[in-house]
Design a protein around this motif. Sequence first.
Motif, PDB file in Angstrom:
ATOM      1  N   SER B  43       0.821  -1.212   0.000  1.00 25.08           N
ATOM      2  CA  SER B  43       0.000   0.000   0.000  1.00 25.08           C
ATOM      3  C   SER B  43       0.856   1.263   0.000  1.00 25.08           C
ATOM      4  N   LEU B  47       0.276   3.807  -3.034  1.00 26.69           N
ATOM      5  CA  LEU B  47      -0.208   5.163  -2.735  1.00 26.69           C
ATOM      6  C   LEU B  47       0.889   6.196  -2.982  1.00 26.69           C
ATOM      7  N   LEU B 137      -7.184   3.805   8.373  1.00 27.84           N
ATOM      8  CA  LEU B 137      -7.135   3.851   6.914  1.00 27.84           C
ATOM      9  C   LEU B 137      -6.340   5.094   6.496  1.00 27.84           C
ATOM     10  N   VAL B 138      -5.572   4.968   5.433  1.00 26.44           N
ATOM     11  CA  VAL B 138      -4.816   6.123   4.938  1.00 26.44           C
ATOM     12  C   VAL B 138      -5.268   6.443   3.520  1.00 26.44           C
ATOM     13  N   GLY B 139      -5.433   7.732   3.247  1.00 25.68           N
ATOM     14  CA  GLY B 139      -5.785   8.179   1.906  1.00 25.68           C
ATOM     15  C   GLY B 139      -4.816   9.238   1.433  1.00 25.68           C
TER      16      GLY B 139
ATOM     17  N   PHE C  75      -7.203   5.229  -1.293  1.00 25.94           N
ATOM     18  CA  PHE C  75      -7.098   4.694   0.064  1.00 25.94           C
ATOM     19  C   PHE C  75      -6.262   3.424   0.134  1.00 25.94           C
ATOM     20  N   SER C  76      -5.772   3.169   1.359  1.00 26.96           N
ATOM     21  CA  SER C  76      -4.951   1.980   1.599  1.00 26.96           C
ATOM     22  C   SER C  76      -5.797   0.711   1.694  1.00 26.96           C
ATOM     23  N   ALA C  77      -7.105   0.847   1.884  1.00 31.45           N
ATOM     24  CA  ALA C  77      -7.950  -0.338   2.069  1.00 31.45           C
ATOM     25  C   ALA C  77      -8.034  -1.164   0.787  1.00 31.45           C
ATOM     26  N   LYS C 132     -10.784  -2.637   5.374  1.00 29.26           N
ATOM     27  CA  LYS C 132      -9.468  -3.243   5.265  1.00 29.26           C
ATOM     28  C   LYS C 132      -9.573  -4.764   5.155  1.00 29.26           C
TER      29      LYS C 132
END
Lengths: 142, 142, 142
Positions: B43, B47, B137-139, C75-77, C132
């Motif tokens: 990820s 990202l 969660l990261v965006g 997003f990382s999900a 996730k």
Amino acid sequence: MSISARNVFKGKVTELKEGPINAEVEITTSGGDKIVAMLTEGSVKSLGLGMGADAIAVVKTPWVTLLAGTPQYRFSARNMLHGTVSSFVKGAVNCQVNIMLPGGSPISAMVTNAAVADMNLTEGTPVVALFKASHVLVGVPV
Amino acid sequence: MSISARNVFKGKVTELKEGPINAEVEITTSGGDKIVAMLTEGSVKSLGLGMGADAIAVVKTPWVTLLAGTPQYRFSARNMLHGTVSSFVKGAVNCQVNIMLPGGSPISAMVTNAAVADMNLTEGTPVVALFKASHVLVGVPV
Amino acid sequence: MSISARNVFKGKVTELKEGPINAEVEITTSGGDKIVAMLTEGSVKSLGLGMGADAIAVVKTPWVTLLAGTPQYRFSARNMLHGTVSSFVKGAVNCQVNIMLPGGSPISAMVTNAAVADMNLTEGTPVVALFKASHVLVGVPV
């Protein structure tokens, strides 16, 4: 200290499997109920966790899934605690289901009212409380 | 774009610890509040996360545990944000507790009404908002 | 067997990426909806998961975040399911949002009433259900 999580299991570390990145920690209450937590190896070191150490396992109610009836599936979750429904706190959408485990620890799950109805849960229904080891917080006394 | 999660922290990547499988990403808001997220290394790459990059950290209210009073335990969770209760939204079973952090970011936790009562929470109570890095969660901006 | 989780996706394993510690498992429903779960490699072995195996993916409603409108973030999900709001179950604080996916699987998210208002969600609103891979439980038939 007070904590918002309804499920706090006080016990001792009875198993510790350490890997290069993650570690699995089993905490057993005085009554014999067992919780498995997944931590980073860094956390194991910084908390000073070792066999026999005092520790608490913390699990919020929304993380707990309930199963009832004859098992039809085996699950990936490390925690599958067999118990009996003891009471309910019902809201408009959600319901807190309180469960008693054989070792005397209570555990609560937040599920939808629809789930309670579908599962036909009543006081005394045998259920399994299911949650992932990676969802468990671990604390050690200061 | 709108998002259902109540806790969205907008900031920049201020620390990035990459491992073979997982990475820990710290995001700091303009006010100085810091959130740590655990992502897969995949990820981080997809990202394009790097030091100084714009990013958001997203945390749903049911994932946040609250602590109050004198600390009696040290916890495995990477996020322990000290703040002050600012308001409540009470339901029949659950209560959304709104907290203000020192850097000016609000954070909300969904806890049971029983927890609010047990913890004696009122406006102005100092609390710690606790959550695991693996729950964040990261965006990144499109 | 009955289960409290509102989101149970019944399908087959259509992808399996195994690593030394964790594995990513994709489960595809008969209608074509796809869920990705992250398990320990130990769980993959003990469940006997392999390509084409029957499996269920279980996701509790509090784990699901909703997005609406023009995407502004990536997003990382691993799970981002595009669907349409079909109905609501409103409480005092929380609201269960029911969504229909293109493959015919329903998915529900527990969000705050404030989120529903902010996002202007109504029946027919296109949304993305985000969660996730590490929040997904996997089950296999006994």
